[in-house]
Design an enzyme around this catalytic site. Sequence first.
Site, PDB file in Angstrom:
ATOM      1  CG  HIS A 121      -1.946   0.983   1.342  1.00 49.51           C
ATOM      2  ND1 HIS A 121      -1.708   2.310   1.635  1.00 49.51           N
ATOM      3  CD2 HIS A 121      -3.289   0.863   1.203  1.00 49.51           C
ATOM      4  CE1 HIS A 121      -2.851   2.963   1.668  1.00 49.51           C
ATOM      5  NE2 HIS A 121      -3.835   2.112   1.397  1.00 49.51           N
ATOM      6  CG  ASP A 198       0.273  -2.205   6.089  1.00 44.25           C
ATOM      7  OD1 ASP A 198      -0.646  -2.392   6.915  1.00 44.25           O
ATOM      8  OD2 ASP A 198       0.085  -1.666   4.980  1.00 44.25           O
ATOM      9  CD  GLN A 201      -6.630  -4.820   4.043  1.00 42.20           C
ATOM     10  OE1 GLN A 201      -7.568  -5.600   4.251  1.00 42.20           O
ATOM     11  NE2 GLN A 201      -6.832  -3.551   3.719  1.00 42.20           N
ATOM     12  CE  LYS A 224      -7.397  -0.534   6.157  1.00 41.48           C
ATOM     13  NZ  LYS A 224      -8.316  -0.254   5.041  1.00 41.48           N
ATOM     14  CB  CYS A 363      -3.729   3.306  -1.652  1.00 37.80           C
ATOM     15  SG  CYS A 363      -4.971   4.577  -1.349  1.00 37.80           S
TER      16      CYS A 363
END
Length: 408
Positions: A121, A198, A201, A224, A363
């Site tokens: 991302h 990151d 997700q 999220k 993104c």
Amino acid sequence: MDINKIRQDFPILGEQVNGKDLIYLDTSATSQTPLKVIEAMNDYYREYNSNVHRGVHTLGTKATDAYEKARMNVRSFINAKRFEEIVYTRGTTAAINLVARSFGDLVIESGDEIVVNEMEHHANIVPWQELAKRKGAKLVFIPLEENGTIALDSVKDAISAKTKIVAITHVSNVLGTVNDIKSIAEIAHAHDAYISVDGAQAVPHMAVDVQDLDVDFYAFSGHKMLGPTGIGILYGKAELLDKMEPIEYGGDMIDYVYKTESTWTDLPVKFEAGTPMIAEAVGLNAAIDYINELGIDNIYQHEKELVAYAYDKMSAIEGIEIYGPGKDQRAGLITFNLEGVHPHDLATALDSEGIAVRAGHHCAQPLMKWCKASSTARASFYIYNTIEEIDQFIESLEKTKEFFSYEF
């Protein structure tokens, strides 16, 4: 699990869009919010709205207790060793920027290398680009395999004695690829490099144990994972956070302010300048409680069933291209294009049927270039989605294809 009963916890799922029952397939962008989270935040504003860490009155004490209770809940949820290792941020992006700006400036020197990859991302590329510019360092990209995965041999080839930081996503927001973070961390540490992950997700969808993964930094967002927008988490090993300087200054994060200089308070508050996200922390705490009640493994299994079913149904549609690994190697999302239909037109057509999907570059423009596409459509699933919704989604895809292929 009774998914239909779970769906009743989400008021928005009773809404209609363009006269049709809402089918929400855009959780990778933002998940929906259960009533327990909404009520917890409302209770804060109704019953004990006050600032934290600043007063001794009853409301302030209750607000502080709730704020720090949430931190402890996050610590337990990702199995951090200490609550001091949990830093509140505005979201994943802010957390990664904190690592890049503070820790990056501390350890990166001219000629050093920062290892990233094309599936990231923008939030996990741009901060490292800027760090490399500031310090005269070099970005090194781990190449992707043909199916959108990363081979550990490629990781070993990319990481060298010059590598200081490896920045990588746990789960791709486009390909659904689940990276082997534990093995990548081991390779990085063998070269005396640090790893920043990151996890936006990943944390909402699968069990994450930061001690077992042995990551140095791990970032994720509340919105999220059934929580509110405006709050995120940076996990960092305490010994590394101790060495870092704040990048925002003001109230609460200070120990003592003199006329010409100041000293900082202890972890983690030294990174949390100003009035923090109090209601959002309360909401995040309620979201974690809700996920724990459902069971993160149950969520993971439900998503695996949904994505496998959707993958098979979509693969049978002539002219569709699905990006990323096969159904058994991906998280609960599918990014695709339908031949002859622009993704924005596709998303608009689906919206007319009450179905929400994402369309655009997500993104992730370097990854779009790798996909040889300017944009794509994405359907992403969560605990509140059903097989019946996927069937309606597939039916709408077929209708859209037929409409755009009709010769007027």
